[in-house]
Structure formats: C-alpha cells, structure tokens
Design an enzyme around this catalytic site. Structure first.
Site, PDB file in Angstrom:
ATOM      1  N   HIS A  86      26.350  41.988  22.233  1.00 22.52           N
ATOM      2  CA  HIS A  86      25.431  40.944  22.701  1.00 22.52           C
ATOM      3  C   HIS A  86      26.019  39.596  22.253  1.00 22.52           C
ATOM      4  CE1 HIS A  86      21.709  38.541  22.631  1.00 22.52           C
ATOM      5  NE2 HIS A  86      21.132  39.480  23.349  1.00 22.52           N
ATOM      6  N   ASP A  91      24.737  45.464  14.146  1.00 20.36           N
ATOM      7  CA  ASP A  91      23.637  44.922  14.949  1.00 20.36           C
ATOM      8  C   ASP A  91      22.756  46.103  15.365  1.00 20.36           C
ATOM      9  OD1 ASP A  91      21.951  44.023  16.927  1.00 20.36           O
ATOM     10  OD2 ASP A  91      23.509  43.024  18.117  1.00 20.36           O
ATOM     11  N   LYS A 131      11.504  43.760  19.012  1.00 21.97           N
ATOM     12  CA  LYS A 131      11.989  44.903  19.810  1.00 21.97           C
ATOM     13  C   LYS A 131      11.455  46.228  19.269  1.00 21.97           C
ATOM     14  CE  LYS A 131      15.830  42.460  21.779  1.00 21.97           C
ATOM     15  NZ  LYS A 131      17.255  42.367  22.082  1.00 21.97           N
ATOM     16  N   GLN A 144      18.992  47.112  19.035  1.00 28.87           N
ATOM     17  CA  GLN A 144      18.602  48.201  19.932  1.00 28.87           C
ATOM     18  C   GLN A 144      18.523  49.529  19.183  1.00 28.87           C
ATOM     19  OE1 GLN A 144      17.486  47.939  22.932  1.00 28.87           O
ATOM     20  NE2 GLN A 144      17.982  45.783  23.147  1.00 28.87           N
ATOM     21  N   CYS A 186      22.926  38.761  28.313  1.00 31.25           N
ATOM     22  CA  CYS A 186      23.578  38.130  27.158  1.00 31.25           C
ATOM     23  C   CYS A 186      24.851  38.866  26.773  1.00 31.25           C
ATOM     24  CB  CYS A 186      22.644  38.043  25.963  1.00 31.25           C
ATOM     25  SG  CYS A 186      21.182  37.092  26.299  1.00 31.25           S
TER      26      CYS A 186
HETATM   27  C1  LIG Z   1      18.086  41.493  21.714  1.00 33.90           C
HETATM   28  C2  LIG Z   1      19.388  41.722  21.079  1.00 33.90           C
HETATM   29  C3  LIG Z   1      19.966  40.775  20.222  1.00 33.90           C
HETATM   30  C4  LIG Z   1      19.329  39.430  19.961  1.00 33.90           C
HETATM   31  O1  LIG Z   1      18.064  39.540  19.414  1.00 33.90           O
HETATM   32  P1  LIG Z   1      17.130  38.238  19.263  1.00 33.90           P
HETATM   33  O2  LIG Z   1      15.806  38.815  18.920  1.00 33.90           O
HETATM   34  O3  LIG Z   1      17.151  37.552  20.594  1.00 33.90           O
HETATM   35  O4  LIG Z   1      17.705  37.405  18.191  1.00 33.90           O
HETATM   36  C5  LIG Z   1      21.157  41.078  19.636  1.00 33.90           C
HETATM   37  N1  LIG Z   1      21.773  42.242  19.856  1.00 33.90           N
HETATM   38  C6  LIG Z   1      21.269  43.188  20.683  1.00 33.90           C
HETATM   39  C7  LIG Z   1      22.001  44.476  20.876  1.00 33.90           C
HETATM   40  C8  LIG Z   1      20.063  42.952  21.323  1.00 33.90           C
HETATM   41  O5  LIG Z   1      19.569  43.874  22.159  1.00 33.90           O
END
Ligand SMILES: *Cc1c(COP(=O)(O)O)cnc(C)c1O
Length: 418
Positions: free
Chosen positions: A120, A197, A224, A200, A364
């Site tokens: 992302h 990260d 999320k 997800q 993104c």
């Molecule tokens: C949504 C997402 C982000 C960014 O999250 P924010 O809440 O917009 O800061 C980063 N990495 C992944 C894989 C995402 O799905």
C-alpha cells in the site's frame, strides 16, 4: 447465526432505491457494531475529560478507560509489554513514525531499504522518501505470475542484507497473504529490521507477534477491525523504541522541559504527543471485545469458506479476469476483478445500480497497478458479516456484466441509479 451478527451493525440495514446495501468495501473500512459506537458515546456523555493530566476523579476514570485499552491491545496481539503499544492516528501515521524516527536514526548513505511490489502507498512512499533523503538504495521485491512474492527476488534482496524490510501481511488488492514468519526469520539472519503492515492481516485472521517470527514493528488501523476511524496501533520492540528519538514534540511526551533542552517521557508516552483520540481508543477497546466474543477462529473459518466459494464460482465466469491467486489457500476474501473491455469505474457503477458497494481504482497501490498495466481494478472485499447470499449477488452481477456492457455498448448511467 450470520443474521444475528448482522443485527449488531445498524448500517447494514441501509437500502438504496429499495435494494438492500451489499457492503463489499471492507478493505477500505469495516462497518462498526453498535457496541463500538455506544462506547464512544458513553465516553463523551459520561466520562468526558482529558487523560494523563487531572488528579480529579473524572480524569482518572477517563485515563483508566484509555489505558485499559492499551493492555487489551497488548494481550490481543500477544505483545510482551504494554509499554510497546503506541496509539497513533492509523497505519499510515504508524509507518511514518517508524520511518522518520527509527529510519532517520539508523539509515545511512548506501544502506538498503526493501519493500515489496504489493505494498500500500502507506508502506511504500515513507520508505522511498527515506531512501531518497539518505541516499540509500531502495529495493522492491517483485512478484510471480500468481501474485506472490517471487522466491528468486527474495533471495536477491536477502543477499543485499537490507537494513529495513517493510512488508504487508496481506495485500489489499490481490488478497495474497505473505509468509511473514519464514521471511522474518531469514531476514533476521542478515540483520534486517522487519516492519509488518498488518492493516489487512489483522482484519482477516488472528495476529499474534510470537507467531510472526522475529519481527520488530507491527502496525494496523482500528477502523479496519470494526473500531473507530482516527486510531492506529504501532507495536515495536521495547529495546528499539527506547533508543528511537521522539516523533512529535509537545504535551504528554515530555517529562521535563528546561529553557534550552527537554527530557522525554517513558514509553509509550514518548511517542504520544498531544491529546489523543480518547473516544476512538475507547471504541477500539469495544471493537476488540466484540471480535473476541465472536471468536477469531470462527471468523477465520467462515471467511475461508466464503473465499473457497467465491473463487470456485469466479473460475466458471467467462469474460472476467481475477487479479489475484485462484488457489484459496494463503489468501483472503479480497477479489480484484477486471471485465475485458470495461473500465473499472463503469463496472463499479454497474454494481452500485444493484446496491453493491465495491471499490474501483488503484487501491493506493500505484506500484502494483503499474506492473499490472491497468489504471484501475474493481475490488470486492468481504468481511465476516457478509453472507453467501451477498456473494451470490456479487457473482450474479459479474455474470451479467459482460453481456450488459456488450449490449449497451458501454456505460451505465452515471450517478449509480437506473
Ligand atoms: C488501509 C491500509 C493501509 C492504510 O491504512 P490507514 O488507516 O489509511 O492509515 C495500509 N496498508 C494496507 C495493507 C491497508 O489495507
């Protein structure tokens, strides 16, 4: 069972022109159960005071409620200590914090920073810009034809002994899940600091730090996982956090301020300058309680079944392309699709005409989209509250799309309603 769960989410009852909402944009943000909304309202209505400041009872109560969530998060992700849990605004801020404190202090000219092709923007651009500032080398681990990390590429980047590897647990575009524990073990042997990260990953399965191998940082967003927007988590190893300089300066992060220099507060407050999103953090606590009551294992099992089902059906539809692995193992119910000759935005509008909310765009992920040579895809991302009936509505729309666009000679009416 699913009907009971859906009752917890009032927004799922929405209709559009008489058609029930089919919410399939969970990779962008989840819905929030009433309990989460209630928890934030309760704070504002009956507990409202700033945290960490007052000696009076109301402020103590707010502080206790706020700090209790830190402990809850630590237990939820299996963090060794709650001193390692930092509240931020979201995944994006968590990664920027790491890049501009740890990264700034530890990267020098010629060092290697590695990411993957499926990151992302939030886990790509902060590292790219750090590399640019420091004249470091920026390396991208490329993918195979079935959207996984290419093992030859992993070997290539491993041989460069990167200082930092930043990678996602799970792609928000293709649904691919990465083998974090084996990767982190291999990269740790060459001295790499590993940033995961989990934005997800944590939405689609149980995440505990000890099962991820020797990772150093883990980040995610509350919104999320059924929590409020505006709250994120940064988990980092205490030994690293201790040595990192502060991210922002101001109240709460300070222990002593002199005329010409200052001293920083203890962990984790050193990284939490200013008044936090108190209601949001309390809401995250309610979200974790909610998910724990449902049971992470049950959620995973249901999503697995849904993934199998949708993949099986997608395979049988002519004229569409799935931009993600067809193997249901090691993947989540996030499906990016393309219909030959139809723009993703037109496709999403066609879905919206049937009350189905899917996302069209680059998600993104420009670096990945460039590789796909596509400007956009249409993405349906499921959550545990979605039903098999909703999957069928999505699949039926997809079955009808090629014919609809062939017949109409392209575009559905703009604005979404027929
Ligand atoms: C949504 C997402 C982000 C960014 O999250 P924010 O809440 O917009 O800061 C980063 N990495 C992944 C894989 C995402 O799905």
């Amino acid at each position: 069972m699913r009907e009971l769960i859906r009752k917890d989410f009032p927004n799922l009852d929405r209709t559009f022109d008489g058609k029930p909402l089919v919410y399939l944009d969970n990779a962008a943000t989840s819905q929030r159960p009433k309990k989460v909304v209630d928890a934030t309202i309760k704070y504002y209505t009956h507990m409202n005071a700033n945290v960490h400041r007052g000696v009076y009872q109301l402020s103590q109560e707010a502080t206790d409620a706020f700090e209790a969530v830190r402990g809850k998060v630590a237990r939820w992700i299996g963090a060794p200590s709650e001193r390692e849990v930092v509240f931020t605004k979201g995944t994006t801020e968590s990664i920027n914090l790491i890049a501009s404190t740890y990264g700034e202090a530890n990267i020098s000219e010629g060092d290697v920073i590695a990411v993957t092709r499926m990151e992302h923007h939030a886990n790509f651009v902060p590292w790219q810009q750090l590399a640019k500032r420091k004249k470091a080398r920026f390396e991208i681990i490329e993918l195979t034809n079935d959207w996984r990390l290419d093992s030859k590429e992993i070997d290539r980047v491993l041989a460069l002994k990167p200082k930092i590897l930043a990678l996602t647990m799970l792609s928000n575009v293709t649904g691919v899940s990465n083998p974090i524990s084996s990767l982190s073990s291999r990269f740790k042997m060459v001295g790499t600091t590993i940033v995961v990260d989990a934005a997800q990953g944590i939405a689609h399965g149980e995440v505990t730090i000890d099962r991820l191998g020797p990772v150093d940082f883990l980040v995610f967003s509350a919104h999320k996982v059924c929590g409020p927007t505006g709250v994120g988590i940064l988990w980092g190893r205490e030994t690293l956090l201790e040595k990192m300089p502060p991210y922002q300066f101001g109240g709460n992060m300070i222990s002593h301020v002199g005329d010409f220099d200052s001293e920083w507060n203890d962990l984790p407050h050193k990284f939490e300058a200013g008044t936090p999103d108190i209601a949001g953090v309390i809401g995250l606590g309610a979200a974790i309680d909610y998910l724990e009551t449902l049971g992470r294992v049950r959620i995973e099992e249901f999503e697995k079944k849904l993934t199998h089902y949708v993949l099986h059906e997608l395979n049988k539809i002519d004229g569409i392309r799935l931009l993600g692995p067809t193997d249901p193992h090691h993947r989540a119910p996030i499906f990016s699709v393309a219909v030959d000759g139809v723009h993703a935005h037109d496709l999403a509008t066609f879905f919206d005409m049937r009350g189905i909310s899917v996302r069209a765009g680059h998600h993104c992920c420009h670096p990945l989209m460039m590789k796909l040579a596509l400007p956009a895809t249409c993405r349906a991302s499921f959550s545990f509250y979605n039903t098999t009936e909703e999957a069928d509505l999505f699949l039926n729309a997809l079955r009808d799309a090629p014919r609809f666009f062939a017949r109409s000679g392209k575009r559905p009416p703009q604005g979404g309603t027929p």
